[in-house]
Design an enzyme around this catalytic site. Structure first.
Site, PDB file in Angstrom:
ATOM      1  N   HIS A  15       3.949   4.873  26.715  1.00 24.43           N
ATOM      2  CA  HIS A  15       2.699   5.599  27.058  1.00 24.43           C
ATOM      3  C   HIS A  15       2.996   7.090  27.061  1.00 24.43           C
ATOM      4  CE1 HIS A  15      -1.268   5.925  29.339  1.00 24.43           C
ATOM      5  NE2 HIS A  15      -0.827   7.173  29.242  1.00 24.43           N
ATOM      6  N   HIS A  17       1.568  11.212  25.843  1.00 19.93           N
ATOM      7  CA  HIS A  17       0.591  12.163  25.280  1.00 19.93           C
ATOM      8  C   HIS A  17       1.362  13.232  24.523  1.00 19.93           C
ATOM      9  CE1 HIS A  17      -2.742  10.491  27.654  1.00 19.93           C
ATOM     10  NE2 HIS A  17      -1.798  10.241  28.543  1.00 19.93           N
ATOM     11  N   LYS A 101      -6.931   1.786  23.011  1.00 20.49           N
ATOM     12  CA  LYS A 101      -6.915   2.265  24.391  1.00 20.49           C
ATOM     13  C   LYS A 101      -8.313   2.321  24.966  1.00 20.49           C
ATOM     14  CE  LYS A 101      -5.328   4.193  28.129  1.00 20.49           C
ATOM     15  NZ  LYS A 101      -4.459   5.316  28.422  1.00 20.49           N
ATOM     16  N   HIS A 138      -6.664   2.228  30.807  1.00 18.71           N
ATOM     17  CA  HIS A 138      -6.607   3.156  31.938  1.00 18.71           C
ATOM     18  C   HIS A 138      -7.400   2.474  33.055  1.00 18.71           C
ATOM     19  CE1 HIS A 138      -6.283   7.220  33.844  1.00 18.71           C
ATOM     20  NE2 HIS A 138      -7.191   6.634  34.605  1.00 18.71           N
ATOM     21  N   HIS A 176       0.254   2.797  33.430  1.00 15.47           N
ATOM     22  CA  HIS A 176       0.619   3.614  34.596  1.00 15.47           C
ATOM     23  C   HIS A 176       0.113   3.051  35.925  1.00 15.47           C
ATOM     24  CE1 HIS A 176      -3.360   5.134  33.644  1.00 15.47           C
ATOM     25  NE2 HIS A 176      -2.960   5.940  32.698  1.00 15.47           N
ATOM     26  N   ASP A 249       3.773   8.496  30.579  1.00 14.41           N
ATOM     27  CA  ASP A 249       2.513   9.225  30.726  1.00 14.41           C
ATOM     28  C   ASP A 249       2.770  10.729  30.764  1.00 14.41           C
ATOM     29  OD1 ASP A 249      -0.227   9.571  30.854  1.00 14.41           O
ATOM     30  OD2 ASP A 249      -0.366   9.203  33.004  1.00 14.41           O
TER      31      ASP A 249
HETATM   32  C1  NCD Z   1      -3.576  12.321  30.916  1.00 16.40           C
HETATM   33  C2  NCD Z   1      -3.814  13.525  29.977  1.00 16.40           C
HETATM   34  O1  NCD Z   1      -3.629  14.663  30.422  1.00 16.40           O
HETATM   35  O2  NCD Z   1      -4.127  13.306  28.795  1.00 16.40           O
HETATM   36  N1  NCD Z   1      -3.559  12.812  32.268  1.00 16.40           N
HETATM   37  C3  NCD Z   1      -3.000  12.198  33.340  1.00 16.40           C
HETATM   38  O3  NCD Z   1      -3.158  12.698  34.456  1.00 16.40           O
HETATM   39  N2  NCD Z   1      -2.283  11.098  33.218  1.00 16.40           N
HETATM   40  C4  NCD Z   1      -4.598  11.270  30.709  1.00 16.40           C
HETATM   41  C5  NCD Z   1      -4.264   9.942  31.354  1.00 16.40           C
HETATM   42  O4  NCD Z   1      -3.369   9.228  30.894  1.00 16.40           O
HETATM   43  O5  NCD Z   1      -4.910   9.575  32.342  1.00 16.40           O
HETATM   44 ZN    ZN Z   2      -1.836   8.814  29.951  1.00 11.21          ZN
END
Ligand code: NCD
Ligand code: ZN
Length: 348
Positions: A15, A17, A101, A138, A176, A249
Protein backbone atom coordinates in the site's frame (compact mmCIF):
# COMPACT_ATOMS: atom_id res chain seq x y z
CA UNK A 1 21.06 -11.43 23.52
CA UNK A 2 19.25 -9.07 21.15
CA UNK A 3 19.28 -10.04 17.48
CA UNK A 4 21.87 -7.96 15.64
CA UNK A 5 20.95 -8.69 12.05
CA UNK A 6 18.09 -10.17 10.09
CA UNK A 7 18.15 -11.27 6.44
CA UNK A 8 14.79 -11.70 4.69
CA UNK A 9 13.61 -12.05 1.08
CA UNK A 10 13.32 -8.57 -0.44
CA UNK A 11 10.04 -7.21 0.99
CA UNK A 12 7.18 -5.54 -0.88
CA UNK A 13 5.01 -2.59 0.08
CA UNK A 14 1.37 -3.57 -0.44
CA UNK A 15 0.00 0.00 0.00
CA UNK A 16 1.93 3.00 -1.28
CA UNK A 17 1.24 6.53 -2.55
CA UNK A 18 3.78 7.60 -5.16
CA UNK A 19 1.98 10.73 -6.46
CA UNK A 20 2.94 11.86 -9.99
CA UNK A 21 5.27 14.20 -11.89
CA UNK A 22 8.19 15.79 -10.04
CA UNK A 23 6.95 14.74 -6.56
CA UNK A 24 6.79 11.10 -7.74
CA UNK A 25 10.26 11.34 -9.23
CA UNK A 26 11.50 12.66 -5.86
CA UNK A 27 10.10 9.82 -3.73
CA UNK A 28 10.01 6.64 -5.83
CA UNK A 29 13.72 5.91 -5.26
CA UNK A 30 13.24 5.70 -1.48
CA UNK A 31 10.84 2.79 -1.93
CA UNK A 32 12.73 1.17 -4.82
CA UNK A 33 15.93 1.09 -2.75
CA UNK A 34 14.40 -1.38 -0.29
CA UNK A 35 11.20 -2.91 -1.66
CA UNK A 36 10.92 -5.16 -4.71
CA UNK A 37 7.34 -4.28 -5.60
CA UNK A 38 4.61 -1.97 -4.38
CA UNK A 39 0.86 -1.77 -4.80
CA UNK A 40 0.54 1.80 -6.08
CA UNK A 41 -2.51 3.73 -4.94
CA UNK A 42 -4.62 5.37 -7.67
CA UNK A 43 -5.77 8.51 -5.81
CA UNK A 44 -4.20 11.00 -8.20
CA UNK A 45 -6.02 14.05 -9.54
CA UNK A 46 -7.71 13.00 -11.79
CA UNK A 47 -7.97 9.47 -10.38
CA UNK A 48 -6.50 6.44 -12.17
CA UNK A 49 -9.82 4.95 -13.30
CA UNK A 50 -8.99 2.92 -16.38
CA UNK A 51 -6.46 0.29 -17.39
CA UNK A 52 -5.14 2.71 -20.02
CA UNK A 53 -4.53 5.35 -17.33
CA UNK A 54 -2.88 2.77 -15.06
CA UNK A 55 -0.58 1.62 -17.89
CA UNK A 56 0.43 5.22 -18.62
CA UNK A 57 1.04 5.92 -14.91
CA UNK A 58 3.12 2.72 -14.66
CA UNK A 59 5.26 3.85 -17.61
CA UNK A 60 5.91 7.21 -15.88
CA UNK A 61 6.96 5.40 -12.69
CA UNK A 62 9.31 3.03 -14.55
CA UNK A 63 10.88 5.98 -16.33
CA UNK A 64 11.54 7.71 -13.00
CA UNK A 65 13.38 4.74 -11.44
CA UNK A 66 17.10 4.96 -10.75
CA UNK A 67 19.21 3.27 -13.44
CA UNK A 68 19.40 -0.48 -12.95
CA UNK A 69 16.43 -0.64 -10.55
CA UNK A 70 14.25 -3.76 -10.90
CA UNK A 71 11.45 -2.28 -8.77
CA UNK A 72 8.00 -3.33 -10.05
CA UNK A 73 5.02 -1.03 -9.59
CA UNK A 74 1.82 -3.08 -9.20
CA UNK A 75 -1.00 -0.91 -10.43
CA UNK A 76 -4.53 -0.41 -9.09
CA UNK A 77 -7.67 1.25 -10.40
CA UNK A 78 -9.81 3.75 -8.49
CA UNK A 79 -13.38 2.48 -8.13
CA UNK A 80 -15.82 5.28 -9.00
CA UNK A 81 -19.57 5.26 -9.65
CA UNK A 82 -18.59 5.21 -13.36
CA UNK A 83 -16.51 1.99 -13.17
CA UNK A 84 -17.96 -0.71 -15.43
CA UNK A 85 -17.86 -4.52 -15.46
CA UNK A 86 -16.05 -4.23 -18.84
CA UNK A 87 -13.25 -2.21 -17.23
CA UNK A 88 -13.01 -4.86 -14.51
CA UNK A 89 -12.56 -7.52 -17.21
CA UNK A 90 -9.84 -5.42 -18.88
CA UNK A 91 -8.12 -4.93 -15.50
CA UNK A 92 -8.20 -8.66 -14.77
CA UNK A 93 -6.66 -9.36 -18.19
CA UNK A 94 -3.85 -6.83 -17.69
CA UNK A 95 -0.61 -8.24 -16.25
CA UNK A 96 -0.01 -4.88 -14.56
CA UNK A 97 -3.26 -4.25 -12.67
CA UNK A 98 -3.51 -6.13 -9.36
CA UNK A 99 -6.58 -4.70 -7.67
CA UNK A 100 -9.28 -2.07 -7.57
CA UNK A 101 -9.40 0.43 -4.71
CA UNK A 102 -12.61 1.41 -2.99
CA UNK A 103 -12.60 4.83 -1.33
CA UNK A 104 -15.81 5.79 0.42
CA UNK A 105 -16.39 9.30 -1.06
CA UNK A 106 -14.86 11.95 1.17
CA UNK A 107 -13.15 9.49 3.54
CA UNK A 108 -9.56 10.63 2.86
CA UNK A 109 -7.12 12.56 0.61
CA UNK A 110 -8.40 12.69 -3.01
CA UNK A 111 -11.37 10.45 -2.29
CA UNK A 112 -14.10 12.76 -3.58
CA UNK A 113 -14.31 10.66 -6.79
CA UNK A 114 -15.06 7.60 -4.65
CA UNK A 115 -18.23 5.72 -3.89
CA UNK A 116 -20.97 7.20 -1.70
CA UNK A 117 -23.39 4.29 -2.01
CA UNK A 118 -22.04 0.73 -1.92
CA UNK A 119 -25.41 -0.47 -3.21
CA UNK A 120 -24.57 1.20 -6.53
CA UNK A 121 -21.45 -0.90 -7.25
CA UNK A 122 -22.88 -4.41 -6.90
CA UNK A 123 -22.33 -5.23 -10.60
CA UNK A 124 -18.69 -4.15 -10.39
CA UNK A 125 -18.10 -6.20 -7.23
CA UNK A 126 -19.75 -9.20 -8.87
CA UNK A 127 -17.45 -8.80 -11.89
CA UNK A 128 -14.40 -8.54 -9.61
CA UNK A 129 -15.46 -11.71 -7.81
CA UNK A 130 -16.01 -13.43 -11.15
CA UNK A 131 -12.59 -12.35 -12.50
CA UNK A 132 -10.86 -12.94 -9.15
CA UNK A 133 -9.50 -9.39 -8.96
CA UNK A 134 -8.82 -8.18 -5.38
CA UNK A 135 -10.82 -5.33 -3.85
CA UNK A 136 -8.66 -3.00 -1.75
CA UNK A 137 -10.70 -1.07 0.78
CA UNK A 138 -10.23 2.19 2.64
CA UNK A 139 -12.35 1.02 5.56
CA UNK A 140 -13.86 4.10 7.12
CA UNK A 141 -17.56 4.90 7.36
CA UNK A 142 -18.67 8.20 5.90
CA UNK A 143 -22.09 8.10 7.51
CA UNK A 144 -22.75 11.48 9.08
CA UNK A 145 -22.39 11.84 12.83
CA UNK A 146 -19.86 9.04 13.33
CA UNK A 147 -16.93 9.98 15.55
CA UNK A 148 -13.68 10.03 13.55
CA UNK A 149 -12.12 7.51 15.95
CA UNK A 150 -15.04 5.08 15.36
CA UNK A 151 -15.16 5.23 11.56
CA UNK A 152 -13.19 2.04 10.97
CA UNK A 153 -15.09 -0.09 13.48
CA UNK A 154 -18.42 1.18 12.12
CA UNK A 155 -17.38 0.50 8.52
CA UNK A 156 -16.31 -3.04 9.36
CA UNK A 157 -19.60 -3.82 11.05
CA UNK A 158 -22.06 -2.04 8.79
CA UNK A 159 -20.42 -2.15 5.36
CA UNK A 160 -17.53 -4.61 5.14
CA UNK A 161 -18.95 -7.63 6.95
CA UNK A 162 -22.13 -7.64 4.80
CA UNK A 163 -20.06 -7.06 1.63
CA UNK A 164 -17.82 -10.05 2.38
CA UNK A 165 -20.86 -12.21 3.04
CA UNK A 166 -22.54 -11.12 -0.16
CA UNK A 167 -19.38 -11.79 -2.25
CA UNK A 168 -17.79 -14.78 -0.49
CA UNK A 169 -15.26 -15.51 -3.24
CA UNK A 170 -14.13 -11.88 -3.63
CA UNK A 171 -10.59 -11.36 -2.32
CA UNK A 172 -10.59 -8.29 -0.08
CA UNK A 173 -7.72 -6.36 1.52
CA UNK A 174 -8.80 -4.09 4.35
CA UNK A 175 -6.07 -1.48 4.04
CA UNK A 176 -4.15 0.11 6.92
CA UNK A 177 -6.12 -1.41 9.80
CA UNK A 178 -5.94 0.52 13.06
CA UNK A 179 -8.33 -1.07 15.58
CA UNK A 180 -8.88 -4.19 17.67
CA UNK A 181 -12.26 -4.40 15.91
CA UNK A 182 -10.64 -4.66 12.46
CA UNK A 183 -8.10 -7.20 13.74
CA UNK A 184 -10.87 -9.36 15.14
CA UNK A 185 -12.86 -9.16 11.92
CA UNK A 186 -9.96 -9.96 9.59
CA UNK A 187 -8.52 -12.79 11.68
CA UNK A 188 -11.99 -14.33 12.02
CA UNK A 189 -12.88 -13.98 8.33
CA UNK A 190 -12.30 -16.60 5.60
CA UNK A 191 -8.88 -16.70 3.86
CA UNK A 192 -10.23 -14.40 1.12
CA UNK A 193 -10.00 -11.47 3.58
CA UNK A 194 -6.62 -9.94 4.50
CA UNK A 195 -5.25 -6.62 5.79
CA UNK A 196 -2.24 -4.34 5.60
CA UNK A 197 -0.79 -2.49 8.61
CA UNK A 198 1.33 0.70 8.57
CA UNK A 199 4.41 1.38 10.70
CA UNK A 200 2.78 4.38 12.36
CA UNK A 201 -0.20 2.37 13.61
CA UNK A 202 2.16 -0.24 15.10
CA UNK A 203 4.41 2.35 16.78
CA UNK A 204 2.20 5.29 17.77
CA UNK A 205 -1.07 5.85 19.54
CA UNK A 206 -3.26 8.95 19.36
CA UNK A 207 -1.31 10.74 22.08
CA UNK A 208 1.37 11.26 19.42
CA UNK A 209 -1.00 13.68 17.68
CA UNK A 210 -0.92 16.05 20.64
CA UNK A 211 2.55 15.56 22.11
CA UNK A 212 3.28 19.05 23.53
CA UNK A 213 1.25 20.64 20.71
CA UNK A 214 -0.50 19.61 17.51
CA UNK A 215 1.70 17.28 15.41
CA UNK A 216 0.73 17.49 11.74
CA UNK A 217 3.28 14.83 10.73
CA UNK A 218 1.41 12.29 12.84
CA UNK A 219 -1.87 13.10 11.11
CA UNK A 220 -3.03 10.42 8.71
CA UNK A 221 -6.21 8.56 7.89
CA UNK A 222 -7.35 6.38 9.44
CA UNK A 223 -6.34 8.54 12.41
CA UNK A 224 -4.06 7.06 15.11
CA UNK A 225 -6.09 5.24 17.76
CA UNK A 226 -5.79 4.68 21.49
CA UNK A 227 -3.15 2.46 23.02
CA UNK A 228 -5.24 -0.71 23.38
CA UNK A 229 -5.78 -0.75 19.62
CA UNK A 230 -2.06 -0.41 18.93
CA UNK A 231 -1.46 -3.30 21.31
CA UNK A 232 -4.02 -5.41 19.46
CA UNK A 233 -2.19 -4.70 16.17
CA UNK A 234 1.15 -5.71 17.70
CA UNK A 235 -0.33 -8.95 19.07
CA UNK A 236 -1.86 -9.67 15.68
CA UNK A 237 1.40 -9.30 13.73
CA UNK A 238 3.26 -11.25 16.42
CA UNK A 239 0.84 -14.13 15.84
CA UNK A 240 2.33 -14.58 12.37
CA UNK A 241 -1.09 -14.67 10.68
CA UNK A 242 -0.74 -15.01 6.89
CA UNK A 243 -3.70 -12.59 6.56
CA UNK A 244 -1.56 -9.63 7.62
CA UNK A 245 1.10 -7.99 5.50
CA UNK A 246 3.21 -4.89 5.11
CA UNK A 247 1.62 -1.77 3.63
CA UNK A 248 3.32 1.47 4.60
CA UNK A 249 0.64 3.89 3.34
CA UNK A 250 3.60 6.23 2.86
CA UNK A 251 1.71 9.33 1.70
CA UNK A 252 3.96 12.33 1.03
CA UNK A 253 2.54 15.87 1.15
CA UNK A 254 4.51 19.05 0.59
CA UNK A 255 5.33 20.50 4.00
CA UNK A 256 3.30 23.68 3.41
CA UNK A 257 0.12 21.65 2.90
CA UNK A 258 0.73 19.85 6.22
CA UNK A 259 1.61 23.01 8.20
CA UNK A 260 -1.74 24.62 7.46
CA UNK A 261 -4.98 25.59 9.13
CA UNK A 262 -6.54 22.55 7.42
CA UNK A 263 -3.56 20.26 6.93
CA UNK A 264 -3.51 17.23 4.61
CA UNK A 265 -3.71 13.71 6.03
CA UNK A 266 -0.78 11.46 5.18
CA UNK A 267 2.51 10.33 6.75
CA UNK A 268 5.69 9.97 4.67
CA UNK A 269 7.64 6.92 5.82
CA UNK A 270 9.25 5.45 2.68
CA UNK A 271 12.92 6.18 3.60
CA UNK A 272 12.67 4.48 7.00
CA UNK A 273 9.66 2.18 6.73
CA UNK A 274 11.36 -1.22 6.95
CA UNK A 275 13.52 -0.20 9.96
CA UNK A 276 10.38 1.13 11.67
CA UNK A 277 8.63 -2.21 11.19
CA UNK A 278 11.71 -3.93 12.68
CA UNK A 279 11.39 -1.67 15.74
CA UNK A 280 7.70 -2.53 16.10
CA UNK A 281 8.24 -6.27 15.73
CA UNK A 282 11.09 -6.11 18.21
CA UNK A 283 8.81 -4.31 20.68
CA UNK A 284 6.28 -7.10 20.18
CA UNK A 285 9.00 -9.72 20.82
CA UNK A 286 8.32 -11.04 17.33
CA UNK A 287 11.27 -10.27 15.05
CA UNK A 288 10.95 -13.84 13.78
CA UNK A 289 7.51 -12.91 12.35
CA UNK A 290 8.78 -9.94 10.32
CA UNK A 291 9.80 -12.11 7.35
CA UNK A 292 6.30 -13.49 6.83
CA UNK A 293 4.69 -10.07 7.23
CA UNK A 294 7.15 -8.20 5.02
CA UNK A 295 8.13 -10.77 2.39
CA UNK A 296 5.81 -13.79 2.21
CA UNK A 297 2.17 -13.17 3.14
CA UNK A 298 1.58 -10.43 0.56
CA UNK A 299 2.91 -12.41 -2.42
CA UNK A 300 0.84 -15.43 -1.34
CA UNK A 301 -2.35 -13.35 -1.22
CA UNK A 302 -1.67 -11.56 -4.51
CA UNK A 303 -0.42 -14.82 -6.11
CA UNK A 304 3.02 -13.53 -6.98
CA UNK A 305 6.39 -15.18 -6.34
CA UNK A 306 8.38 -14.49 -3.18
CA UNK A 307 11.53 -12.51 -3.99
CA UNK A 308 14.71 -14.47 -4.58
CA UNK A 309 16.93 -11.49 -3.61
CA UNK A 310 17.36 -10.68 0.07
CA UNK A 311 17.80 -7.58 2.22
CA UNK A 312 19.58 -7.41 5.56
CA UNK A 313 18.46 -5.32 8.50
CA UNK A 314 21.17 -4.48 11.00
CA UNK A 315 20.62 -3.25 14.56
CA UNK A 316 22.53 -0.02 14.14
CA UNK A 317 21.04 3.40 14.95
CA UNK A 318 20.96 6.22 12.39
CA UNK A 319 19.52 9.74 12.27
CA UNK A 320 16.53 10.51 10.08
CA UNK A 321 16.76 13.62 7.87
CA UNK A 322 14.65 16.62 8.86
CA UNK A 323 13.17 16.69 5.33
CA UNK A 324 13.59 15.40 1.79
CA UNK A 325 13.18 17.21 -1.55
CA UNK A 326 9.67 16.84 -2.99
CA UNK A 327 8.98 18.47 -6.35
CA UNK A 328 9.44 22.20 -5.90
CA UNK A 329 9.34 21.85 -2.12
CA UNK A 330 10.06 19.44 0.72
CA UNK A 331 8.43 16.58 2.57
CA UNK A 332 8.96 15.87 6.26
CA UNK A 333 9.29 12.15 7.07
CA UNK A 334 7.99 10.33 10.09
CA UNK A 335 10.56 10.53 12.94
CA UNK A 336 12.19 13.59 11.25
CA UNK A 337 15.44 14.49 13.02
CA UNK A 338 15.09 11.48 15.31
CA UNK A 339 16.86 8.14 15.54
CA UNK A 340 15.87 4.74 14.17
CA UNK A 341 17.23 1.58 15.78
CA UNK A 342 17.63 -0.51 12.60
CA UNK A 343 19.17 0.19 9.22
CA UNK A 344 18.82 -1.54 5.88
CA UNK A 345 22.23 -2.66 4.74
CA UNK A 346 22.86 -1.44 1.23
CA UNK A 347 23.07 -4.19 -1.34
CA UNK A 348 26.58 -5.51 -2.03
C1 NCD B 1 -3.49 9.14 1.92
C2 NCD B 1 -3.01 10.19 0.89
O1 NCD B 1 -2.45 11.21 1.32
O2 NCD B 1 -3.15 9.95 -0.31
N1 NCD B 1 -3.53 9.77 3.21
C3 NCD B 1 -3.50 9.15 4.42
O3 NCD B 1 -3.65 9.82 5.44
N2 NCD B 1 -3.31 7.85 4.52
C4 NCD B 1 -4.79 8.57 1.53
C5 NCD B 1 -5.18 7.32 2.30
O4 NCD B 1 -4.60 6.26 2.10
O5 NCD B 1 -6.10 7.39 3.12
ZN1 ZN C 1 -3.23 5.13 1.57
Amino acid sequence: MATAALTIPRPDDWHLHLRDGAPMRAVVGHTAAVFGRAIVMPNLRPPVETVAQAEAYRARILEALPAGSRFEPLMTLYLTPRTTAEEVARAAASPHVHGIKLYPAGATTNSDAGVADLGGIEAVLAAMEEHDLPLLVHGESIEPGIDVFDREAVFVERQLAPLCERFPRLRVVLEHITTADAVEFVLGAPPTVAATITPQHLLLDRNALFDGGIRPHHWCLPVLKRRRHREALLRAVASGSPKLFLGTDSAPHEVGTKHAACGCAGIFSAPLALPLYAEAFEEAGALHALEGFASRHGPAFYRLPVATETVTLRREPWSVSASYPFGEGHVVPLRAGGTVAWRVESAP
